[in-house]
Design a protein around this motif. Sequence first.
Motif, PDB file in Angstrom:
ATOM      1  N   LEU A   1      13.171   6.266   2.972  1.00  0.00           N
ATOM      2  CA  LEU A   1      13.097   5.241   4.046  1.00  0.00           C
ATOM      3  C   LEU A   1      12.514   5.494   4.989  1.00  0.00           C
ATOM      4  CD1 LEU A   1      13.625   2.071   4.237  1.00  0.00           C
ATOM      5  CD2 LEU A   1      15.918   2.826   5.475  1.00  0.00           C
ATOM      6  N   PHE A   2      12.738   6.713   5.547  1.00  0.00           N
ATOM      7  CA  PHE A   2      12.102   7.202   6.874  1.00  0.00           C
ATOM      8  C   PHE A   2      10.751   7.411   6.554  1.00  0.00           C
ATOM      9  CE2 PHE A   2      10.652  10.657   9.490  1.00  0.00           C
ATOM     10  CZ  PHE A   2      11.218  10.412  10.538  1.00  0.00           C
ATOM     11  N   LYS A   3      10.426   7.998   5.501  1.00  0.00           N
ATOM     12  CA  LYS A   3       8.897   8.327   5.087  1.00  0.00           C
ATOM     13  C   LYS A   3       8.170   6.905   5.089  1.00  0.00           C
ATOM     14  CE  LYS A   3       9.151  12.916   3.550  1.00  0.00           C
ATOM     15  NZ  LYS A   3       8.738  13.845   2.545  1.00  0.00           N
ATOM     16  N   ALA A   4       8.733   6.013   4.518  1.00  0.00           N
ATOM     17  CA  ALA A   4       8.315   4.804   4.462  1.00  0.00           C
ATOM     18  C   ALA A   4       7.827   3.998   5.752  1.00  0.00           C
ATOM     19  CB  ALA A   4       8.976   3.835   3.542  1.00  0.00           C
ATOM     20  N   LYS A   5       8.870   4.187   6.476  1.00  0.00           N
ATOM     21  CA  LYS A   5       8.782   3.629   7.966  1.00  0.00           C
ATOM     22  C   LYS A   5       7.437   4.375   8.568  1.00  0.00           C
ATOM     23  CE  LYS A   5      13.187   1.603   8.639  1.00  0.00           C
ATOM     24  NZ  LYS A   5      14.680   1.934   9.790  1.00  0.00           N
ATOM     25  N   ALA A   6       7.560   5.827   8.444  1.00  0.00           N
ATOM     26  CA  ALA A   6       6.438   6.506   9.130  1.00  0.00           C
ATOM     27  C   ALA A   6       5.173   5.936   8.680  1.00  0.00           C
ATOM     28  CB  ALA A   6       6.632   7.851   9.029  1.00  0.00           C
ATOM     29  N   GLN A   7       5.205   5.839   7.398  1.00  0.00           N
ATOM     30  CA  GLN A   7       3.720   5.622   6.501  1.00  0.00           C
ATOM     31  C   GLN A   7       3.205   4.469   7.038  1.00  0.00           C
ATOM     32  OE1 GLN A   7       2.598   7.768   4.195  1.00  0.00           O
ATOM     33  NE2 GLN A   7       0.891   6.779   3.610  1.00  0.00           N
ATOM     34  N   LEU A   8       4.305   3.268   7.365  1.00  0.00           N
ATOM     35  CA  LEU A   8       3.830   1.858   7.778  1.00  0.00           C
ATOM     36  C   LEU A   8       3.195   1.950   9.109  1.00  0.00           C
ATOM     37  CD1 LEU A   8       6.749  -0.392   6.420  1.00  0.00           C
ATOM     38  CD2 LEU A   8       4.329  -0.647   5.778  1.00  0.00           C
ATOM     39  N   LYS A   9       3.870   2.687  10.020  1.00  0.00           N
ATOM     40  CA  LYS A   9       3.267   3.081  11.283  1.00  0.00           C
ATOM     41  C   LYS A   9       2.013   3.619  11.377  1.00  0.00           C
ATOM     42  CE  LYS A   9       5.245   3.607  15.818  1.00  0.00           C
ATOM     43  NZ  LYS A   9       6.608   3.699  16.746  1.00  0.00           N
ATOM     44  N   LYS A  10       1.941   4.573  10.668  1.00  0.00           N
ATOM     45  CA  LYS A  10       0.583   5.339  10.608  1.00  0.00           C
ATOM     46  C   LYS A  10      -0.537   4.504  10.075  1.00  0.00           C
ATOM     47  CE  LYS A  10       1.279   9.489   8.929  1.00  0.00           C
ATOM     48  NZ  LYS A  10       1.514  10.626   8.130  1.00  0.00           N
ATOM     49  N   MET A  11      -0.222   3.547   9.032  1.00  0.00           N
ATOM     50  CA  MET A  11      -1.136   2.588   8.607  1.00  0.00           C
ATOM     51  C   MET A  11      -1.467   1.663   9.785  1.00  0.00           C
ATOM     52  SD  MET A  11      -0.394   1.793   4.548  1.00  0.00           S
ATOM     53  CE  MET A  11       1.312   1.509   4.760  1.00  0.00           C
ATOM     54  N   LEU A  12      -0.568   1.091  10.539  1.00  0.00           N
ATOM     55  CA  LEU A  12      -0.883   0.063  11.219  1.00  0.00           C
ATOM     56  C   LEU A  12      -1.720   0.705  12.429  1.00  0.00           C
ATOM     57  CD1 LEU A  12       0.480  -2.517  11.608  1.00  0.00           C
ATOM     58  CD2 LEU A  12       2.145  -1.790  13.544  1.00  0.00           C
ATOM     59  N   ILE A  13      -1.576   1.895  12.807  1.00  0.00           N
ATOM     60  CA  ILE A  13      -2.411   2.533  13.742  1.00  0.00           C
ATOM     61  C   ILE A  13      -3.698   2.545  13.351  1.00  0.00           C
ATOM     62  CG2 ILE A  13      -2.540   4.802  14.968  1.00  0.00           C
ATOM     63  CD1 ILE A  13       0.487   5.057  15.016  1.00  0.00           C
ATOM     64  N   ARG A  14      -3.662   3.119  12.196  1.00  0.00           N
ATOM     65  CA  ARG A  14      -5.064   3.321  11.383  1.00  0.00           C
ATOM     66  C   ARG A  14      -5.917   2.047  11.234  1.00  0.00           C
ATOM     67  NH1 ARG A  14      -4.451   4.809   5.494  1.00  0.00           N
ATOM     68  NH2 ARG A  14      -4.438   2.368   5.403  1.00  0.00           N
ATOM     69  N   GLU A  15      -5.271   1.127  11.220  1.00  0.00           N
ATOM     70  CA  GLU A  15      -6.211  -0.317  11.124  1.00  0.00           C
ATOM     71  C   GLU A  15      -6.156  -0.858  12.536  1.00  0.00           C
ATOM     72  OE1 GLU A  15      -4.921  -3.079   8.274  1.00  0.00           O
ATOM     73  OE2 GLU A  15      -4.580  -1.535   6.509  1.00  0.00           O
TER      74      GLU A  15
ATOM     75  N   GLU B   1       0.708  -1.091  -0.094  1.00  0.00           N
ATOM     76  CA  GLU B   1       0.103  -0.017   0.064  1.00  0.00           C
ATOM     77  C   GLU B   1       0.890   1.334  -0.048  1.00  0.00           C
ATOM     78  OE1 GLU B   1      -3.006  -0.014   2.948  1.00  0.00           O
ATOM     79  OE2 GLU B   1      -3.834  -2.177   2.510  1.00  0.00           O
ATOM     80  N   LEU B   2       2.231   0.891   0.093  1.00  0.00           N
ATOM     81  CA  LEU B   2       3.094   2.450   0.181  1.00  0.00           C
ATOM     82  C   LEU B   2       3.141   2.972  -1.453  1.00  0.00           C
ATOM     83  CD1 LEU B   2       5.999   1.067   2.439  1.00  0.00           C
ATOM     84  CD2 LEU B   2       4.489   2.788   2.959  1.00  0.00           C
ATOM     85  N   PRO B   3       3.452   4.225  -1.251  1.00  0.00           N
ATOM     86  CA  PRO B   3       3.605   4.793  -2.519  1.00  0.00           C
ATOM     87  C   PRO B   3       4.908   4.298  -3.271  1.00  0.00           C
ATOM     88  CG  PRO B   3       3.360   6.120  -1.016  1.00  0.00           C
ATOM     89  CD  PRO B   3       3.253   5.227  -0.370  1.00  0.00           C
ATOM     90  N   ALA B   4       4.843   4.216  -4.680  1.00  0.00           N
ATOM     91  CA  ALA B   4       5.947   3.310  -5.213  1.00  0.00           C
ATOM     92  C   ALA B   4       7.339   3.830  -4.814  1.00  0.00           C
ATOM     93  CB  ALA B   4       5.951   3.658  -6.739  1.00  0.00           C
ATOM     94  N   GLY B   5       7.761   5.162  -4.605  1.00  0.00           N
ATOM     95  CA  GLY B   5       8.887   5.510  -4.487  1.00  0.00           C
ATOM     96  C   GLY B   5       9.371   5.035  -2.891  1.00  0.00           C
ATOM     97  N   TYR B   6       8.405   5.136  -1.952  1.00  0.00           N
ATOM     98  CA  TYR B   6       8.680   4.533  -0.543  1.00  0.00           C
ATOM     99  C   TYR B   6       8.762   3.161  -0.779  1.00  0.00           C
ATOM    100  CZ  TYR B   6       6.744   9.293   1.182  1.00  0.00           C
ATOM    101  OH  TYR B   6       6.610  10.490   1.408  1.00  0.00           O
ATOM    102  N   ARG B   7       8.074   2.531  -1.260  1.00  0.00           N
ATOM    103  CA  ARG B   7       8.148   1.042  -1.305  1.00  0.00           C
ATOM    104  C   ARG B   7       9.227   0.609  -1.726  1.00  0.00           C
ATOM    105  NH1 ARG B   7       3.970   0.434  -4.620  1.00  0.00           N
ATOM    106  NH2 ARG B   7       5.155  -0.416  -6.417  1.00  0.00           N
ATOM    107  N   THR B   8       9.819   1.075  -2.908  1.00  0.00           N
ATOM    108  CA  THR B   8      10.952   0.485  -3.787  1.00  0.00           C
ATOM    109  C   THR B   8      12.265   0.638  -2.747  1.00  0.00           C
ATOM    110  OG1 THR B   8       9.801   1.512  -5.925  1.00  0.00           O
ATOM    111  CG2 THR B   8      12.399   0.823  -5.650  1.00  0.00           C
ATOM    112  N   VAL B   9      12.060   1.779  -2.050  1.00  0.00           N
ATOM    113  CA  VAL B   9      13.312   1.978  -1.152  1.00  0.00           C
ATOM    114  C   VAL B   9      13.241   1.265  -0.228  1.00  0.00           C
ATOM    115  CG1 VAL B   9      14.508   3.715   0.322  1.00  0.00           C
ATOM    116  CG2 VAL B   9      13.849   4.499  -1.767  1.00  0.00           C
ATOM    117  N   PHE B  10      12.123   0.931   0.520  1.00  0.00           N
ATOM    118  CA  PHE B  10      11.988   0.060   1.733  1.00  0.00           C
ATOM    119  C   PHE B  10      12.426  -1.397   1.165  1.00  0.00           C
ATOM    120  CE2 PHE B  10       9.118  -2.956   4.173  1.00  0.00           C
ATOM    121  CZ  PHE B  10       9.519  -2.577   5.379  1.00  0.00           C
TER     122      PHE B  10
END
Lengths: 213, 180
Positions: free
Chosen positions: B160-174, B123-132
Amino acid sequence: MEHSEQLIQHKLRQLESQPVKWNKQATWLRLEKPRRKRISVFAYAAAALVIVVGSWVLYDSMKFNSSALHDRIAALEIRLAQAGDKLILASPDPGRMCAPEMAVQPQEIQRVKPRIKPALPSVLIADQLKPAIDSTQRTTVALQPQEQPTVTEPTAAVERPSIPIILGRSQGAAYARSKRFSFRLILSDPDLTEQPITVSEVDIVAGLKQKPN
Amino acid sequence: MTESELIHLCQQASPRGQQELFDRWADSLYRVALRYVKTDVDAEDIVMMSFTKAFRHITSFRPQGEGSLHAWLRKIVVNESLGWLRRRHNFNMVESLDDTLPVPDLNDVCHLPAEDILRLVMELPAGYRTVFNLHVVEGYSHQEIAEQLGISESTARTQLFKAKAQLKKMLIREGFQYGT
């Protein structure tokens, strides 16, 4: 790398080894397609090569056969020239179709010789025809006294066209075996046209006939 | 068939060896490709192109023990995926990141089942996902990622930082709250 990251890596890599439903077979076929295409291109190229080589071999074979035939014809002509002492070769070209045009039989010479029927001599007309005509006239007058007597003038005989004899190959071969007769090769269309036999030709043939072997 | 035998067959361009190689590794490589490009059709294309490349260059492959063939194939798939992404996505965005911000940890995420982690990553954007993917799953350094994507190292770090932050945000959201 952090511990949490390592754990995520391990989990995701383990997940990769799990079976998954996807168009595996279709992908394999797509992968194979260019290779099949290459194979078919090779097959077409090979077939074309076979055709070219086959054509070349056929051409070479025909060329060889043709040259062999020429050699055989030339050898045959040489043999014929050696066999027949009066053989007339009009051309050394062995490729031309040749056949003996004419061979004249002795009895035919006799038949051909009196070609022109001579006019009746005047003495014969006076001695034999005149009384016959007179007697005929008398009879006619007796039957038809009003009619005038008719005198028929003798006419010269019409020259009959001579019929040349053209022999085929089998007959020609038979004559070729015989040294007593000569023949000449037919080389062109004018040779095939019918021409009356001249007296000189008949004399030549008659002379050959009388020549001892 | 052992891996060395398989390599030997493929090096001789044996159709049997190539099919065996495909059957053995295509599934896992498809999953790798799918993590980068998201759609089935694109992942199939990448797998096909990767195997084509592998069959062409396997003569130059020098095996270095068991598993080296799969690692080599995996690298080809990752490179093909990155090439595909480079053609469709601009990674060369200059992003600045405040160094004072705390690095988001993935402790909550790593305890999730593998399928859930994968779903979140996808679910991450392409740039974040690729670097992650490159950093966390493939283990590339920021320098290597920067070279692969043609971006600066700081941009790779930021992504990478933003990818991790996004994952955490998604985790909290769910509603996943592990460890709390």
